[in-house]
Motif scaffolding. Structure first.
Motif, PDB file in Angstrom:
ATOM      1  N   LYS A 121       0.795  -1.225   0.000  1.00 46.17           N
ATOM      2  CA  LYS A 121       0.000   0.000   0.000  1.00 46.17           C
ATOM      3  C   LYS A 121       0.829   1.277   0.000  1.00 46.17           C
ATOM      4  N   ALA A 122       1.986   1.232   0.621  1.00 53.80           N
ATOM      5  CA  ALA A 122       2.785   2.464   0.740  1.00 53.80           C
ATOM      6  C   ALA A 122       3.242   2.994  -0.610  1.00 53.80           C
ATOM      7  N   HIS A 123       3.378   2.101  -1.593  1.00 53.88           N
ATOM      8  CA  HIS A 123       3.798   2.551  -2.927  1.00 53.88           C
ATOM      9  C   HIS A 123       2.786   2.117  -3.993  1.00 53.88           C
ATOM     10  N   ASP A 124       1.531   2.087  -3.616  1.00 56.18           N
ATOM     11  CA  ASP A 124       0.458   1.722  -4.547  1.00 56.18           C
ATOM     12  C   ASP A 124       0.304   2.759  -5.656  1.00 56.18           C
ATOM     13  N   ILE A 125       0.164   2.289  -6.899  1.00 53.30           N
ATOM     14  CA  ILE A 125      -0.150   3.194  -8.007  1.00 53.30           C
ATOM     15  C   ILE A 125      -1.335   2.690  -8.831  1.00 53.30           C
ATOM     16  N   VAL A 126      -1.944   1.571  -8.424  1.00 59.12           N
ATOM     17  CA  VAL A 126      -2.953   0.943  -9.272  1.00 59.12           C
ATOM     18  C   VAL A 126      -4.303   0.766  -8.596  1.00 59.12           C
ATOM     19  N   ASN A 127      -4.354   0.801  -7.271  1.00 56.70           N
ATOM     20  CA  ASN A 127      -5.621   0.586  -6.575  1.00 56.70           C
ATOM     21  C   ASN A 127      -6.166   1.900  -6.004  1.00 56.70           C
ATOM     22  N   MET A 128      -6.127   2.075  -4.687  1.00 56.03           N
ATOM     23  CA  MET A 128      -6.793   3.223  -4.078  1.00 56.03           C
ATOM     24  C   MET A 128      -6.143   4.563  -4.442  1.00 56.03           C
ATOM     25  N   GLN A 129      -4.838   4.579  -4.600  1.00 55.10           N
ATOM     26  CA  GLN A 129      -4.200   5.835  -5.009  1.00 55.10           C
ATOM     27  C   GLN A 129      -4.687   6.267  -6.380  1.00 55.10           C
ATOM     28  N   MET A 130      -4.853   5.296  -7.264  1.00 57.07           N
ATOM     29  CA  MET A 130      -5.355   5.620  -8.599  1.00 57.07           C
ATOM     30  C   MET A 130      -6.818   6.026  -8.533  1.00 57.07           C
ATOM     31  N   ALA A 131      -7.607   5.348  -7.699  1.00 56.46           N
ATOM     32  CA  ALA A 131      -9.021   5.711  -7.549  1.00 56.46           C
ATOM     33  C   ALA A 131      -9.150   7.137  -7.037  1.00 56.46           C
ATOM     34  N   ARG A 132      -8.312   7.499  -6.070  1.00 56.80           N
ATOM     35  CA  ARG A 132      -8.362   8.857  -5.539  1.00 56.80           C
ATOM     36  C   ARG A 132      -7.978   9.872  -6.610  1.00 56.80           C
ATOM     37  N   TYR A 133      -6.954   9.563  -7.395  1.00 59.88           N
ATOM     38  CA  TYR A 133      -6.548  10.507  -8.432  1.00 59.88           C
ATOM     39  C   TYR A 133      -7.657  10.708  -9.467  1.00 59.88           C
ATOM     40  N   ALA A 134      -8.336   9.615  -9.814  1.00 61.93           N
ATOM     41  CA  ALA A 134      -9.370   9.691 -10.848  1.00 61.93           C
ATOM     42  C   ALA A 134     -10.721  10.126 -10.305  1.00 61.93           C
ATOM     43  N   ASP A 135     -10.837  10.357  -8.994  1.00 58.39           N
ATOM     44  CA  ASP A 135     -12.139  10.628  -8.373  1.00 58.39           C
ATOM     45  C   ASP A 135     -13.131   9.521  -8.703  1.00 58.39           C
ATOM     46  N   ALA A 136     -12.647   8.289  -8.664  1.00 61.16           N
ATOM     47  CA  ALA A 136     -13.468   7.135  -9.034  1.00 61.16           C
ATOM     48  C   ALA A 136     -14.071   6.488  -7.791  1.00 61.16           C
ATOM     49  N   ARG A 137     -15.334   6.086  -7.886  1.00 63.83           N
ATOM     50  CA  ARG A 137     -15.945   5.270  -6.861  1.00 63.83           C
ATOM     51  C   ARG A 137     -15.608   3.820  -7.132  1.00 63.83           C
ATOM     52  N   VAL A 138     -15.423   3.047  -6.076  1.00 61.67           N
ATOM     53  CA  VAL A 138     -14.900   1.687  -6.185  1.00 61.67           C
ATOM     54  C   VAL A 138     -15.981   0.658  -5.874  1.00 61.67           C
ATOM     55  N   LEU A 139     -16.082  -0.352  -6.721  1.00 58.90           N
ATOM     56  CA  LEU A 139     -16.863  -1.553  -6.426  1.00 58.90           C
ATOM     57  C   LEU A 139     -15.872  -2.670  -6.127  1.00 58.90           C
ATOM     58  N   LEU A 140     -16.020  -3.274  -4.955  1.00 56.67           N
ATOM     59  CA  LEU A 140     -15.115  -4.333  -4.516  1.00 56.67           C
ATOM     60  C   LEU A 140     -15.696  -5.683  -4.928  1.00 56.67           C
ATOM     61  N   VAL A 141     -14.944  -6.434  -5.740  1.00 53.56           N
ATOM     62  CA  VAL A 141     -15.416  -7.689  -6.311  1.00 53.56           C
ATOM     63  C   VAL A 141     -14.849  -8.865  -5.530  1.00 53.56           C
ATOM     64  N   GLY A 142     -15.727  -9.789  -5.167  1.00 56.42           N
ATOM     65  CA  GLY A 142     -15.304 -11.019  -4.505  1.00 56.42           C
ATOM     66  C   GLY A 142     -15.723 -12.230  -5.304  1.00 56.42           C
ATOM     67  N   ASP A 143     -14.835 -13.208  -5.428  1.00 60.59           N
ATOM     68  CA  ASP A 143     -15.109 -14.439  -6.172  1.00 60.59           C
ATOM     69  C   ASP A 143     -15.694 -15.471  -5.218  1.00 60.59           C
ATOM     70  N   ILE A 144     -17.016 -15.662  -5.291  1.00 60.09           N
ATOM     71  CA  ILE A 144     -17.673 -16.582  -4.361  1.00 60.09           C
ATOM     72  C   ILE A 144     -17.367 -18.033  -4.691  1.00 60.09           C
ATOM     73  N   ASP A 145     -16.918 -18.306  -5.914  1.00 58.01           N
ATOM     74  CA  ASP A 145     -16.603 -19.672  -6.308  1.00 58.01           C
ATOM     75  C   ASP A 145     -15.437 -20.240  -5.510  1.00 58.01           C
ATOM     76  N   ARG A 146     -14.608 -19.366  -4.946  1.00 56.49           N
ATOM     77  CA  ARG A 146     -13.446 -19.819  -4.178  1.00 56.49           C
ATOM     78  C   ARG A 146     -13.799 -20.193  -2.746  1.00 56.49           C
ATOM     79  N   GLY A 147     -14.882 -19.663  -2.233  1.00 55.40           N
ATOM     80  CA  GLY A 147     -15.207 -19.854  -0.824  1.00 55.40           C
ATOM     81  C   GLY A 147     -14.594 -18.769   0.035  1.00 55.40           C
ATOM     82  N   GLY A 148     -15.207 -18.518   1.177  1.00 58.14           N
ATOM     83  CA  GLY A 148     -14.685 -17.522   2.106  1.00 58.14           C
ATOM     84  C   GLY A 148     -14.842 -16.094   1.639  1.00 58.14           C
TER      85      GLY A 148
END
Length: 524
Positions: free
Chosen positions: A165-192
């Motif tokens: 996270k400290a050097h993130d450029i692709v997840n939340m840092q990018m979302a903040r730069y783009a003023d993008a709202r995030v949808l968090l995707v979970g793969d239920i086929d894996r379990g948990g």
């Protein structure tokens, strides 16, 4: 015809001099893990927005993948972003994936920025390089988004990987730069999946949680109403709603998004009804651009199966050696496993029913007599020259400059058109004594592949060679004839991504609360 030659639309890869005053509407898909289905859902939302009349473009700041594609102006991006561009009916553009990492070992990758390789870096080197990379990412996003109504962004891995996270450029840092709202995707086929969603939220900083608009469950099998108690609990626990439950979609007809999905698909590739041509795909440790096999495996009379040992080889109709990001290392692996000896033996058989042996890109190089890497472009210095399989009288020398080009040509054995793209460092030349002839020839007469005189061993640098419907059917029919079966003589499984993207969009539109998505974007 290659799937990306179906529709063309010009895009400019220029960068703006100034940051725009206002960000356009943007939605970002992040996951609780890698292989959660973010790439496919991004493509689906791109197609839905396009269908609803919006000019939309995909964006992934940093992709780590061995599947790549070449843009019209000769730049290299992740294959997933090329598919997403197709969903938007746009030509792929380097700005859609400004940073691409292509792993060449367990600790290092080739780093590609705005479509061009800038060098090989180990993890610590790349971490130091990331601030510079993020500036390029921001410029690319500003330039691309200025030409569209809405952007759909894709994250990488998980935003809760606290060591990154400290050097993130692709997840939340990018979302903040783009003023993008995030949808968090979970793969239920894996379990948990519910623990993953709640745990991810717990590991996010408060400002990161604020960017998350809600959740999407992916790859569900069964009656979605049975999930209601878990959905309600998760929403109470996190304060975030669910935007939908996307069903598990089989045989979608889109390229697999990464090697995990690809290998799972190979394991699921059960025998088809009726007699099938048996294609043994050598599952190299550094396999690259394995989507070359998508169109071939889609034929109803072809079964493509992965092989990692001589015992799994059997008696196939065709042995296919795919591309590799480390040709010399994978040649050594072939020798260690005994596959090299088995392939060489089959390649020298004279029997009428002996298998056809095909190499694509790195596979072509491996079929030759030797591969040299004097500048250590791919090798680590311990093996700058490796003996090839010796089935084609050609030699390859790795060079510092990477060939990146879209190509069209003719496969001489069938006199049929083929098209695709080349991505390689190696330069391959015919050895003394000849014995081989060009099998794929470009309009200027340049050879993009070589074949033995009988045509039973051949290789080409052209990725996507099997995407051409008429050539693919002629190739399969030749294999059918060699096994004593009548050729079909007609195209039976046209390869096109557009219908598959429409089917995907229909499934996702039905599964997601698209009204809520549009409200989130501020679009009517």
């Amino acid at each position: 015809m290659h799937w990306f030659y179906e529709r063309k639309r010009d895009t400019a890869s220029t960068m703006p001099k100034h940051k725009p005053d206002r960000k356009i509407p943007a939605l970002m898909l992040q996951g609780t893990s890698s292989n959660a289905g973010k790439s496919v859902l991004t493509a689906a939302l791109c197609r839905i927005l396009l269908q609803d009349g919006y000019s939309v473009a995909p964006f992934k700041a940093q992709n780590m993948a061995l599947n790549s594609f070449v843009t019209p102006d000769g730049r290299e991006i992740g294959r997933a972003q090329a598919v997403q561009a197709a969903a938007c009916r746009l030509e792929p553009d380097a700005r859609m994936n400004p940073v691409l990492l292509k792993p060449s070992s367990d600790t290092g990758s080739q780093v590609i920025v705005m479509g061009h390789a800038v060098g090989n870096m180990r993890v610590k080197e790349y971490v130091s390089f990331k601030p510079e990379a993020f500036r390029t990412v921001q410029q690319a996003y500003d330039s691309l988004s200025a030409q569209h109504d809405v952007m759909v962004l894709e994250g990488a891995g998980s935003p809760a990987e606290i060591n990154l996270k400290a050097h993130d450029i692709v997840n939340m840092q990018m979302a903040r730069y783009a003023d993008a709202r995030v949808l968090l995707v979970g793969d239920i086929d894996r379990g948990g999946v519910f623990a993953s969603l709640v745990g991810t939220m717990e590991l996010l900083d408060p400002w990161e949680r604020d960017l998350v608009a809600g959740f999407v469950l992916n790859r569900f099998r069964g009656d979605a109403s049975l999930l209601d108690p878990a959905l309600e609990y998760t929403t109470r626990k996190t304060g975030k709603p669910f935007f939908g439950v996307v069903p598990h979609v089989t045989e979608l007809g889109l390229p697999e998004e990464d090697s995990v999905s690809f290998k799972e698909a190979m394991c699921r590739n059960m025998p088809k009804a009726g007699s099938c041509v048996d294609v043994a795909l050598i599952d190299l440790p550094h396999i690259a651009n394995f989507t070359d096999l998508d169109a071939l495996s889609g034929e109803p009379d072809v079964r493509v199966r992965g092989v990692r040992s001589p015992g799994e080889l059997g008696r196939p109709d065709c042995i296919l050696i795919p591309g590799s990001k480390n040709t010399l290392g994978d040649l050594e692996w072939l020798r260690r496993t005994g596959l090299a000896s088995a392939i060489e033996q089959m390649g020298r058989q004279s029997a009428e029913n002996a298998p056809e042996i095909v190499g694509i890109c790195g596979g072509l190089q491996m079929l030759g007599r030797s591969v040299e890497d004097p500048l250590q472009v791919e090798s680590d210095g311990r093996n700058d020259q490796t003996e090839g399989l010796g089935l084609l009288n050609v030699h390859t020398i790795m060079g510092p400059d990477k060939v990146l080009t879209r190509v069209e040509g003719t496969h001489t054995a069938f006199d049929l058109s083929v098209c695709g793209y080349e991505i390689h460092h190696g330069r391959t030349q015919v050895g003394e004594g000849g014995g081989v002839s060009p099998c794929v020839v470009l309009p200027d007469g340049t050879a993009a592949g070589y074949s033995t005189a009988d045509g039973r061993v051949w290789g080409t640098y052209m990725h996507g060679v099997f995407d051409a419907d008429e050539f693919r059917r002629a190739f399969v029919d030749r294999l059918r004839s060699r096994r004593g079966e009548a050729p079909l003589g007609r195209v039976v499984a046209p390869y096109s991504l557009d219908p598959a993207l429409d089917r995907l969009a229909a499934v996702v539109r039905e599964a997601l609360d698209m009204s809520a998505v549009y409200r989130l974007l501020g679009l009517s």
